[in-house]
Design a protein around this motif. Structure first.
Motif, PDB file in Angstrom:
ATOM      1  N   THR A  80     -15.802  11.782  -4.505  1.00  0.00           N
ATOM      2  CA  THR A  80     -16.104  11.275  -5.836  1.00  0.00           C
ATOM      3  C   THR A  80     -15.014  11.667  -6.828  1.00  0.00           C
ATOM      4  O   THR A  80     -14.609  10.859  -7.682  1.00  0.00           O
ATOM      5  N   LEU A  81     -14.526  12.885  -6.743  1.00  0.00           N
ATOM      6  CA  LEU A  81     -13.465  13.330  -7.644  1.00  0.00           C
ATOM      7  C   LEU A  81     -12.198  12.504  -7.446  1.00  0.00           C
ATOM      8  O   LEU A  81     -11.547  12.098  -8.428  1.00  0.00           O
ATOM      9  N   LEU A  82     -11.845  12.240  -6.202  1.00  0.00           N
ATOM     10  CA  LEU A  82     -10.660  11.433  -5.920  1.00  0.00           C
ATOM     11  C   LEU A  82     -10.813  10.022  -6.470  1.00  0.00           C
ATOM     12  O   LEU A  82      -9.896   9.474  -7.090  1.00  0.00           O
ATOM     13  N   SER A  89      -3.679   1.182  -6.700  1.00  0.00           N
ATOM     14  CA  SER A  89      -3.529  -0.274  -6.746  1.00  0.00           C
ATOM     15  C   SER A  89      -4.087  -0.904  -5.477  1.00  0.00           C
ATOM     16  O   SER A  89      -4.564  -2.038  -5.501  1.00  0.00           O
ATOM     17  N   ARG A  90      -4.027  -0.163  -4.356  1.00  0.00           N
ATOM     18  CA  ARG A  90      -4.646  -0.646  -3.118  1.00  0.00           C
ATOM     19  C   ARG A  90      -5.144   0.542  -2.305  1.00  0.00           C
ATOM     20  O   ARG A  90      -4.358   1.302  -1.746  1.00  0.00           O
ATOM     21  N   ALA A  91      -6.458   0.693  -2.292  1.00  0.00           N
ATOM     22  CA  ALA A  91      -7.091   1.785  -1.552  1.00  0.00           C
ATOM     23  C   ALA A  91      -7.496   1.296  -0.171  1.00  0.00           C
ATOM     24  O   ALA A  91      -8.082   0.220  -0.027  1.00  0.00           O
ATOM     25  N   VAL A  92      -7.197   2.094   0.838  1.00  0.00           N
ATOM     26  CA  VAL A  92      -7.486   1.741   2.227  1.00  0.00           C
ATOM     27  C   VAL A  92      -8.361   2.822   2.847  1.00  0.00           C
ATOM     28  O   VAL A  92      -8.099   4.021   2.680  1.00  0.00           O
ATOM     29  N   VAL A  93      -9.394   2.403   3.546  1.00  0.00           N
ATOM     30  CA  VAL A  93     -10.228   3.318   4.324  1.00  0.00           C
ATOM     31  C   VAL A  93     -10.113   2.923   5.783  1.00  0.00           C
ATOM     32  O   VAL A  93     -10.350   1.761   6.142  1.00  0.00           O
ATOM     33  N   VAL A  94      -9.721   3.874   6.611  1.00  0.00           N
ATOM     34  CA  VAL A  94      -9.577   3.627   8.049  1.00  0.00           C
ATOM     35  C   VAL A  94     -10.935   3.840   8.706  1.00  0.00           C
ATOM     36  O   VAL A  94     -11.475   4.947   8.701  1.00  0.00           O
ATOM     37  N   HIS A  95     -11.486   2.781   9.245  1.00  0.00           N
ATOM     38  CA  HIS A  95     -12.824   2.798   9.865  1.00  0.00           C
ATOM     39  C   HIS A  95     -12.704   2.592  11.376  1.00  0.00           C
ATOM     40  O   HIS A  95     -11.696   2.072  11.841  1.00  0.00           O
ATOM     41  N   PRO A  96     -13.786   2.947  12.131  1.00  0.00           N
ATOM     42  CA  PRO A  96     -15.023   3.568  11.664  1.00  0.00           C
ATOM     43  C   PRO A  96     -14.807   5.035  11.284  1.00  0.00           C
ATOM     44  O   PRO A  96     -14.117   5.766  11.991  1.00  0.00           O
ATOM     45  N   ASP A 131       1.648  -1.638   1.222  1.00  0.00           N
ATOM     46  CA  ASP A 131       1.454  -1.456  -0.214  1.00  0.00           C
ATOM     47  C   ASP A 131       0.271  -0.542  -0.541  1.00  0.00           C
ATOM     48  O   ASP A 131      -0.057  -0.346  -1.717  1.00  0.00           O
ATOM     49  N   ALA A 132      -0.371   0.023   0.476  1.00  0.00           N
ATOM     50  CA  ALA A 132      -1.482   0.945   0.228  1.00  0.00           C
ATOM     51  C   ALA A 132      -0.941   2.214  -0.427  1.00  0.00           C
ATOM     52  O   ALA A 132       0.001   2.835   0.082  1.00  0.00           O
ATOM     53  N   ASP A 133      -1.540   2.620  -1.527  1.00  0.00           N
ATOM     54  CA  ASP A 133      -1.106   3.856  -2.187  1.00  0.00           C
ATOM     55  C   ASP A 133      -2.157   4.963  -2.115  1.00  0.00           C
ATOM     56  O   ASP A 133      -1.925   6.071  -2.585  1.00  0.00           O
ATOM     57  N   LEU A 134      -3.315   4.669  -1.518  1.00  0.00           N
ATOM     58  CA  LEU A 134      -4.347   5.676  -1.282  1.00  0.00           C
ATOM     59  C   LEU A 134      -5.029   5.336   0.036  1.00  0.00           C
ATOM     60  O   LEU A 134      -5.582   4.249   0.191  1.00  0.00           O
ATOM     61  N   PRO A 159       6.516   7.497   0.158  1.00  0.00           N
ATOM     62  CA  PRO A 159       6.674   7.838  -1.259  1.00  0.00           C
ATOM     63  C   PRO A 159       5.694   7.024  -2.104  1.00  0.00           C
ATOM     64  O   PRO A 159       5.545   5.819  -1.904  1.00  0.00           O
ATOM     65  N   GLY A 160       4.998   7.685  -2.996  1.00  0.00           N
ATOM     66  CA  GLY A 160       4.037   7.008  -3.847  1.00  0.00           C
ATOM     67  C   GLY A 160       2.684   6.773  -3.219  1.00  0.00           C
ATOM     68  O   GLY A 160       1.810   6.159  -3.835  1.00  0.00           O
ATOM     69  N   ARG A 161       2.478   7.239  -1.999  1.00  0.00           N
ATOM     70  CA  ARG A 161       1.193   7.081  -1.310  1.00  0.00           C
ATOM     71  C   ARG A 161       0.545   8.439  -1.118  1.00  0.00           C
ATOM     72  O   ARG A 161       1.190   9.414  -0.740  1.00  0.00           O
ATOM     73  N   LEU A 162      -0.761   8.505  -1.357  1.00  0.00           N
ATOM     74  CA  LEU A 162      -1.547   9.699  -1.100  1.00  0.00           C
ATOM     75  C   LEU A 162      -2.439   9.438   0.113  1.00  0.00           C
ATOM     76  O   LEU A 162      -3.192   8.462   0.128  1.00  0.00           O
ATOM     77  N   VAL A 163      -2.338  10.276   1.125  1.00  0.00           N
ATOM     78  CA  VAL A 163      -3.161  10.153   2.326  1.00  0.00           C
ATOM     79  C   VAL A 163      -4.195  11.268   2.314  1.00  0.00           C
ATOM     80  O   VAL A 163      -3.847  12.452   2.287  1.00  0.00           O
ATOM     81  N   VAL A 164      -5.460  10.890   2.313  1.00  0.00           N
ATOM     82  CA  VAL A 164      -6.567  11.847   2.284  1.00  0.00           C
ATOM     83  C   VAL A 164      -7.115  11.984   3.698  1.00  0.00           C
ATOM     84  O   VAL A 164      -7.576  11.003   4.289  1.00  0.00           O
ATOM     85  N   VAL A 165      -7.058  13.189   4.234  1.00  0.00           N
ATOM     86  CA  VAL A 165      -7.528  13.443   5.593  1.00  0.00           C
ATOM     87  C   VAL A 165      -8.775  14.321   5.530  1.00  0.00           C
ATOM     88  O   VAL A 165      -8.730  15.458   5.049  1.00  0.00           O
ATOM     89  N   ASP A 166      -9.877  13.770   5.991  1.00  0.00           N
ATOM     90  CA  ASP A 166     -11.157  14.487   6.012  1.00  0.00           C
ATOM     91  C   ASP A 166     -11.195  15.340   7.278  1.00  0.00           C
ATOM     92  O   ASP A 166     -11.425  14.838   8.376  1.00  0.00           O
TER      93      ASP A 166
END
Length: 339
Positions: A80-82, A89-96, A131-134, A159-166
């Motif tokens: 939620t904070l993130l 500009s383009r958020a990507v979620v890698v599923h499942p 073009d994914a930046d998150l 560069p310019g992309r943040l990768v969030v690893v759970d």
């Protein structure tokens, strides 16, 4: 985009009298030493929470500066904070994967692009749109139990992309291999609730560059982390606790192999190469089997609420061998019943 019940979680499968193989919390209760520390802190509840000591404990545990640590009310708060702090500009979620990242992004008004990994190649990580930046990805991933190599995760960096690893389940992997904690351009989320049986306490943290931590802290509600959660963070980051967690991870690995062997003997297809404290299976009529298992006293997690999966999939938590033996006997019995 296909519609999935992204708000469905394993706790909704559990019911009175059912053996719980639906929730991925390993211990049924916190260990005695942790309960004692929590009980001793009850007299301090009149004071407002202070996460100073918890932040320092996490920093020592990971060898990072204080400025790169944010203690949170479970890993779920971090999503939620993130979603609140960032403007991708383009958020990507890698599923499942765990559905809360997408839920948080959508609640914050961000469109979400899904990258679906295939069970046919073991849910191997593949590229995301340039073009994914998150980008959000789990490791090991819930519900697939796949542990992605750190090199594959690092290859997502740009560069310019943040990768969030759970990495909520990484402490269930012996040696915590493949972590990307401390890497520039990466945000790592950790949870203490799975290993230590404290899901009701909500204790987790974020590891990221100082600029990212500052942005998240700016939108974090005051005192969102309770005093007891802060005590738990300190306790679970001590060397003795880390040593115990490693032993639990080794035991869980052996129990998982026992479960996989039993499932395979029944002709049940286990997907990928499981490395977490749960496995994903695919079998015809899985939804009916799940309901019949409930009548035999066992709760397992349906898979069709995860993007990329359907009603053929079930997630099964790793438990001790006695519990697994009972479950396998029940599974063999319900599969013989007419659908």
């Amino acid at each position: 985009m296909a519609d999935f019940d992204l708000w469905h979680h394993g706790d909704r499968e559990v019911g009175e009298g059912l053996v719980d193989l639906a929730v991925n919390v390993r211990l049924p209760a916190p260990p005695a030493w942790l309960r004692a520390e929590l009980a001793a802190a009850l007299d301090d509840l009149a004071a407002y929470p202070d996460v100073t000591a918890a932040t320092a404990a996490v920093a020592r545990r990971h060898g990072l500066p204080l400025s790169q640590v944010l203690v949170t009310s479970g890993a779920a708060e971090a999503f939620t904070l993130l979603a609140t702090a960032l403007r991708p500009s383009r958020a990507v979620v890698v599923h499942p994967q765990f559905t809360e990242p997408e839920v948080a992004l959508r609640a914050a008004g961000h469109p979400v692009h899904r990258v679906l990994l295939s069970p046919e190649d073991g849910f191997r990580l593949r590229s995301v749109p340039e073009d994914a930046d998150l980008v959000f990805v789990g490791n090991p991933t819930n519900p697939t139990s796949v542990l992605h190599p750190a090199a594959d995760l690092l290859a997502l960096g740009r560069p310019g992309r943040l990768v969030v690893v759970d990495e909520a389940f990484l402490d269930a992997v012996p040696g915590e291999s493949e972590s990307v904690a401390g890497q520039p351009g990466f945000v790592v989320l950790r949870s203490l609730t799975k290993t230590w049986g404290i899901a009701g306490l909500r204790a987790g943290y974020v590891l990221a560059e100082e600029s990212v931590v500052n942005r998240l802290r700016a939108v974090q509600p005051p005192w969102s982390v309770s005093s007891l959660a802060a005590v738990a963070v300190v306790a679970c980051c001590r060397p003795a606790a880390l040593e115990e967690a490693e032993k639990l991870a080794v035991a869980a690995e052996a129990d998982r192999e026992y479960l996989v062997s039993g499932l395979s003997a029944l002709g049940v297809e286990v997907l990928g190469e499981p490395r977490g404290p749960f496995v994903l299976v695919r079998l015809p009529g899985a939804d009916g089997i799940r309901e019949r298992l409930r009548k035999h006293g066992f709760a397992v997690r349906r898979g069709d609420t995860f993007p990329g999966l359907d009603a053929r999939y079930l997630r099964i938590a790793v438990r001790d061998r006695e519990t697994v033996d009972g479950f396998l006997a029940a599974l063999a019995a319900v599969r013989r019943l007419p659908s």
